[in-house]
Design an enzyme around this catalytic site. Structure first.
Site, PDB file in Angstrom:
ATOM      1  CD  GLU A   1      34.064   7.960  69.528  1.00 31.15           C
ATOM      2  OE1 GLU A   1      35.178   8.065  70.084  1.00 31.15           O
ATOM      3  OE2 GLU A   1      33.805   7.058  68.714  1.00 31.15           O
TER       4      GLU A   1
ATOM      5  CB  THR B   1      37.510   8.969  72.346  1.00 31.83           C
ATOM      6  OG1 THR B   1      36.534   9.965  72.697  1.00 31.83           O
ATOM      7  CG2 THR B   1      37.797   8.075  73.547  1.00 31.83           C
TER       8      THR B   1
ATOM      9  CD  GLU C   1      41.470  10.557  89.253  1.00 30.17           C
ATOM     10  OE1 GLU C   1      40.403  10.250  89.832  1.00 30.17           O
ATOM     11  OE2 GLU C   1      42.202  11.499  89.593  1.00 30.17           O
ATOM     12  N   PRO C   2      40.440   5.653  87.082  1.00 30.55           N
ATOM     13  CG  PRO C   2      40.946   3.962  88.612  1.00 30.55           C
ATOM     14  CD  PRO C   2      41.279   5.379  88.269  1.00 30.55           C
TER      15      PRO C   2
ATOM     16  CD  GLU D   1      48.484  12.339  73.722  1.00 28.88           C
ATOM     17  OE1 GLU D   1      48.429  13.511  73.347  1.00 28.88           O
ATOM     18  OE2 GLU D   1      49.556  11.713  73.854  1.00 28.88           O
TER      19      GLU D   1
ATOM     20  CG  LEU E   1      43.350  14.094  82.388  1.00 30.74           C
ATOM     21  CD1 LEU E   1      43.080  15.231  83.357  1.00 30.74           C
ATOM     22  CD2 LEU E   1      43.196  14.628  80.948  1.00 30.74           C
TER      23      LEU E   1
ATOM     24  CG  ASP F   1      44.162  22.174  72.895  1.00 29.57           C
ATOM     25  OD1 ASP F   1      43.281  21.317  72.714  1.00 29.57           O
ATOM     26  OD2 ASP F   1      43.954  23.286  73.418  1.00 29.57           O
TER      27      ASP F   1
HETATM   28  N1  COS Z   1      42.686  24.513  76.767  1.00 30.78           N
HETATM   29  C1  COS Z   1      42.585  25.245  77.908  1.00 30.78           C
HETATM   30  N2  COS Z   1      41.429  25.371  78.596  1.00 30.78           N
HETATM   31  C2  COS Z   1      40.354  24.730  78.101  1.00 30.78           C
HETATM   32  C3  COS Z   1      40.398  23.959  76.931  1.00 30.78           C
HETATM   33  C4  COS Z   1      41.630  23.882  76.248  1.00 30.78           C
HETATM   34  N3  COS Z   1      41.744  23.164  75.122  1.00 30.78           N
HETATM   35  N4  COS Z   1      39.159  23.454  76.689  1.00 30.78           N
HETATM   36  C5  COS Z   1      38.383  23.882  77.679  1.00 30.78           C
HETATM   37  N5  COS Z   1      39.100  24.647  78.528  1.00 30.78           N
HETATM   38  C6  COS Z   1      38.613  25.335  79.732  1.00 30.78           C
HETATM   39  C7  COS Z   1      37.296  26.019  79.499  1.00 30.78           C
HETATM   40  O1  COS Z   1      37.489  27.328  79.023  1.00 30.78           O
HETATM   41  C8  COS Z   1      36.680  26.003  80.886  1.00 30.78           C
HETATM   42  O2  COS Z   1      37.224  27.056  81.646  1.00 30.78           O
HETATM   43  P1  COS Z   1      36.275  28.038  82.513  1.00 30.78           P
HETATM   44  O3  COS Z   1      35.496  27.188  83.443  1.00 30.78           O
HETATM   45  O4  COS Z   1      37.223  28.953  83.192  1.00 30.78           O
HETATM   46  O5  COS Z   1      35.384  28.715  81.513  1.00 30.78           O
HETATM   47  C9  COS Z   1      37.209  24.709  81.464  1.00 30.78           C
HETATM   48  O6  COS Z   1      38.363  24.348  80.725  1.00 30.78           O
HETATM   49  C10 COS Z   1      36.226  23.576  81.395  1.00 30.78           C
HETATM   50  O7  COS Z   1      35.815  23.440  80.065  1.00 30.78           O
HETATM   51  P2  COS Z   1      34.510  22.640  79.677  1.00 30.78           P
HETATM   52  O8  COS Z   1      33.352  23.140  80.468  1.00 30.78           O
HETATM   53  O9  COS Z   1      34.428  22.645  78.200  1.00 30.78           O
HETATM   54  O10 COS Z   1      34.873  21.189  80.233  1.00 30.78           O
HETATM   55  P3  COS Z   1      34.104  19.821  80.116  1.00 30.78           P
HETATM   56  O11 COS Z   1      34.136  19.203  81.435  1.00 30.78           O
HETATM   57  O12 COS Z   1      32.798  20.042  79.392  1.00 30.78           O
HETATM   58  O13 COS Z   1      35.100  18.946  79.205  1.00 30.78           O
HETATM   59  C11 COS Z   1      36.160  18.114  77.269  1.00 30.78           C
HETATM   60  C12 COS Z   1      35.534  19.310  77.980  1.00 30.78           C
HETATM   61  C13 COS Z   1      35.188  16.993  77.016  1.00 30.78           C
HETATM   62  C14 COS Z   1      36.644  18.672  75.944  1.00 30.78           C
HETATM   63  C15 COS Z   1      37.361  17.604  78.098  1.00 30.78           C
HETATM   64  O14 COS Z   1      36.939  17.000  79.283  1.00 30.78           O
HETATM   65  C16 COS Z   1      38.228  16.624  77.359  1.00 30.78           C
HETATM   66  O15 COS Z   1      39.041  17.032  76.532  1.00 30.78           O
HETATM   67  N6  COS Z   1      38.078  15.344  77.677  1.00 30.78           N
HETATM   68  C17 COS Z   1      38.952  14.305  77.126  1.00 30.78           C
HETATM   69  C18 COS Z   1      40.103  14.116  78.044  1.00 30.78           C
HETATM   70  C19 COS Z   1      41.204  13.390  77.375  1.00 30.78           C
HETATM   71  O16 COS Z   1      41.668  13.774  76.320  1.00 30.78           O
HETATM   72  N7  COS Z   1      41.664  12.319  78.027  1.00 30.78           N
HETATM   73  C20 COS Z   1      42.758  11.559  77.535  1.00 30.78           C
HETATM   74  C21 COS Z   1      43.870  11.683  78.514  1.00 30.78           C
HETATM   75  S1  COS Z   1      45.418  11.310  77.911  1.00 30.78           S
HETATM   76  S2  COS Z   1      45.338   9.426  77.442  1.00 30.78           S
END
Ligand code: COS
Length: 381
Positions: free
Chosen positions: A367, A365, A127-128, A363, A125, A240
């Site tokens: 925060e 932070t 990227e830089p 997975e 998921l 999740d």
């Molecule tokens: N499961 C499924 N869909 C989800 C979801 C979830 N847990 N959380 C949000 N969505 C959906 C939303 O419903 C929204 O859909 P619609 O546009 O159709 O309404 C869409 O995804 C975008 O959601 P949102 O607007 O909340 O996205 P953001 O860009 O604001 O980002 C966070 C939300 C910050 C929670 C997300 O980018 C995130 O989890 N970032 C961390 C990423 C991560 O864990 N990286 C580590 C990678 S593995 S080392």
């Protein structure tokens, strides 16, 4: 309400503990020191059915529930957090998402191999330029007949070097933000994938973490997971589930550090008695034990919600935060109880602290987890 594990859950927990003690503990310090990937252990975990624990038997998995899964992962992490995360990325990120969203072709040709341990999976998921802001990814895929052509870069890929295939999300319609993203399964030997040098990390040093450069990587359309446009949501929903694997890792580290501290406190004599008699040490032991018990209940509750078909996004995030912070807290306190010895490589607690820290970062932070929790509590989803 019954807090006891079922007979089957207890049997699997014991199998995981025996495996961790007999197969993982003997080489854990050396693998950390020399950054050795536990290939043989992963193969044996596959044979035990631990690489596809929550996948149904139809698709090569063991068909366990999530409570069983997190209980087993805790046992692995109690001894060897590196092996745990290698296993958990495969189980609760990759396999979970492929079973939930993959078509039968993907399940037959990829999920079965991941779930049986024949293949190892990785999750791409980040990227830089896009970490917490995952939707800001810029890697693209453009359709060309029955194939898609991927160009870009991914990084921080756990298992990226030792895996057989990646589950990867890219932009297929860059104008549409997260709604223009698609998830693919991409075999590692696909031409155009260049694997970077493994990161030299502070902890979980037996895992490989690499970046990928993707140049004209051709993937059949059949390898799309779910529908084009749903990539971001598929990856967030996988996270999740994956976050419970990280929570289990944190919990296992906390438990391992706790046991080491308790043992040492009963051996180390100062002022004519073992230090376990001193109130300052007893307070630390009491606080560690309390946090670990709370962490375990929170994690099993999140897992139970998932098994019961209830929403678990909020509880998985809570478990990830609480278990990871318990890991760092307990590892630090375990070092303090060991005094100067705890600060050396003669005792395992310094490694436990190094291994603990990443659980607060990857997975998502902590925060980001708090954003997820607050949104859910405030009903802003
Ligand atoms: N499961 C499924 N869909 C989800 C979801 C979830 N847990 N959380 C949000 N969505 C959906 C939303 O419903 C929204 O859909 P619609 O546009 O159709 O309404 C869409 O995804 C975008 O959601 P949102 O607007 O909340 O996205 P953001 O860009 O604001 O980002 C966070 C939300 C910050 C929670 C997300 O980018 C995130 O989890 N970032 C961390 C990423 C991560 O864990 N990286 C580590 C990678 S593995 S080392």
């Amino acid at each position: 309400m019954d807090f006891r594990l079922t007979e089957e859950q207890e049997m699997v927990r014991q199998t995981a503990r025996d495996f961790a003690e007999n197969e993982l503990r003997p080489g854990v310090a050396e693998r950390d020191e020399k950054e050795i990937f536990p290939r043989e252990a992963i193969q044996k975990l596959g044979e035990l059915g631990f690489m596809g624990m929550i996948v149904s038997e139809e698709w090569g998995g063991s068909g366990f529930d999530t409570v069983t899964y997190v209980t087993a992962m805790e046992e692995l992490a109690r001894v060897d957090p590196s092996t745990e995360i290698i296993c958990s990325v495969n189980n609760s990120l990759v396999c979970y998402a492929l079973e939930k969203h993959g078509n039968d072709y993907i399940k037959e040709n990829f999920l079965k191999k991941f779930a049986t341990g024949e293949w190892l999976g990785a999750f791409c998921l980040t990227e830089p330029g896009s970490g917490s802001d995952a939707a800001a990814m810029t890697t693209t895929a453009v359709q060309d007949g029955d194939e898609w052509v991927i160009n870009g870069a991914k990084n921080w890929i756990t298992n990226g070097k030792n895996c057989d295939a990646y589950m990867m999300v890219v932009k297929t319609d860059p104008e549409s933000g997260h709604r223009g993203t698609t998830t693919f399964v991409v075999p590692q030997d696909t031409p155009g994938i260049e694997i970077g040098k493994p990161e030299e990390k502070m902890g979980i040093r037996a895992t490989d973490t690499v970046s990928l450069t993707l140049q004209d990587v051709r993937v059949p359309a059949a390898n799309i997971v779910g529908k084009p446009g749903d990539g971001f949501k598929i990856m967030l929903s996988a996270l999740d589930s994956g976050r419970m694997g990280v929570a289990a890792q944190g919990l296992g580290i906390a438990q391992g550090a706790f046991e080491a501290a308790v043992k040492y406190s009963k051996e180390r004599v100062q002022f004519g008695k073992t230090i376990s008699h001193f109130q300052a040490i007893r307070n630390k032991i009491a606080d560690m034990g309390t946090r670990i018990t709370a962490a375990r209940q929170l994690l099993r509750y999140a897992a139970w919600r998932k098994d019961s078909g209830l929403s678990f996004n909020q509880e998985a995030a809570m478990a990830k935060v609480y278990c990871s912070e318990a890991a760092t807290y307990c590892a630090l306190e375990a070092i303090q109880i060991h005094g100067g010895y705890g600060y050396t490589k003669d005792y395992p607690v310094e490694r436990m602290l190094r291994d603990a820290k990443i659980t607060e970062i990857y997975e998502g932070t902590n925060e980001i987890q708090r954003i997820v929790i607050a949104r859910s509590v405030l009903d802003e989803k």
